[in-house]
Enzyme design. Sequence first.
Site, PDB file in Angstrom:
ATOM      1  N   HIS A 169      56.024  39.841  93.264  1.00  0.00           N
ATOM      2  CA  HIS A 169      57.295  40.293  92.698  1.00  0.00           C
ATOM      3  C   HIS A 169      57.942  39.193  91.872  1.00  0.00           C
ATOM      4  CE1 HIS A 169      60.926  42.469  92.059  1.00  0.00           C
ATOM      5  NE2 HIS A 169      61.672  41.600  92.715  1.00  0.00           N
ATOM      6  N   CYS A 201      58.158  45.400  87.890  1.00  0.00           N
ATOM      7  CA  CYS A 201      58.989  44.191  87.924  1.00  0.00           C
ATOM      8  C   CYS A 201      58.730  43.235  86.774  1.00  0.00           C
ATOM      9  CB  CYS A 201      58.849  43.473  89.263  1.00  0.00           C
ATOM     10  SG  CYS A 201      57.253  42.667  89.566  1.00  0.00           S
ATOM     11  N   GLU A 240      58.639  52.391  86.819  1.00  0.00           N
ATOM     12  CA  GLU A 240      57.508  53.336  86.884  1.00  0.00           C
ATOM     13  C   GLU A 240      56.197  52.624  86.628  1.00  0.00           C
ATOM     14  OE1 GLU A 240      55.686  54.131  84.001  1.00  0.00           O
ATOM     15  OE2 GLU A 240      57.075  54.450  82.326  1.00  0.00           O
ATOM     16  N   ARG A 277      61.020  54.302  74.952  1.00  0.00           N
ATOM     17  CA  ARG A 277      61.899  54.816  76.010  1.00  0.00           C
ATOM     18  C   ARG A 277      61.114  55.151  77.279  1.00  0.00           C
ATOM     19  NH1 ARG A 277      66.753  55.412  73.629  1.00  0.00           N
ATOM     20  NH2 ARG A 277      67.656  56.542  75.383  1.00  0.00           N
ATOM     21  N   ASP A 315      67.932  40.991  89.489  1.00  0.00           N
ATOM     22  CA  ASP A 315      66.654  41.687  89.620  1.00  0.00           C
ATOM     23  C   ASP A 315      66.829  43.100  89.082  1.00  0.00           C
ATOM     24  OD1 ASP A 315      64.212  42.742  90.372  1.00  0.00           O
ATOM     25  OD2 ASP A 315      64.295  41.995  92.430  1.00  0.00           O
TER      26      ASP A 315
END
Length: 274
Positions: A108, A69, A39, A64, A123
């Site tokens: 990424h 990435c 997110e 939490r 990943d």
Amino acid sequence: MALDIDAYLQRIGYQGEKLPTLSTLQALQHLHLQTITFENLNPLLGLPVPLDRHALMDKLVHQRRGGYCFENNLLFLEVLTMLGFQARGITGRVYWNQPDDAWPARSHMLLLVTIDGEDYLSDVGFGGMTPTAPLNLHARHPQSTPLEPFRVDAHQDHYSLWVQLGDQWRLLYRFDLMQQGAVDFEMANWYVACHPQSKFVNNLIAVRTDKNRRHTLLNDLYTVRFPDGSSEKHTLASLTELWELLEGIFAINMAGVERSSLEKALKEKSLFRQ
């Protein structure tokens, strides 16, 4: 300050052996993707995205929340290293939903893990099509995972990762094995989190992997994707529905997110059609 490995393992529900084996890596990757959501609420809301160990543990484990990435994979790298894995971070150029001849930035991060002399890609932060299992870097045949099959192709100066959706193979990203350090991740992270044209600054994105499907959110469009390439789509009608979806299906603890700030960002960026 050392990483609280037990808190992380409890967060994802892992109760297996703490040994640097392929089966351990497979279980950790599978559980991480089911538990810690991809997110981008912080970039959307103009909040910082720190990458130090303390910040990652606090946000992804204790609060939490989820992350993208750099957050997910840097935390995962810390965990693997503490468990005795030989692992390091590498970077790639994302081609998902882009032309094959594009030249995107190295935005990424993924991991290269070596186990018993074999190299694997791991990943936990690609979002919509993150592999749900480690992939053998040198295997050229399709590799099965708990969800879709993936394929790693070797080229003259790089590798590419592909996913099979139905009868089509789709390019996800291109990468090489060049050594990357903290400064490289910090630079790329700044672009992703702060650049005015970054998709993470201008969209609301959330993804969580389930046992037999993927839940994805792009602004007001909620999609359930299945391994055969089919999907079910639903346009959200209100902020209340969105909030409940983020807390429920996407398992994000929204207690630390200001509802008024999220509503303001969605309206200013015209991300809701209702």
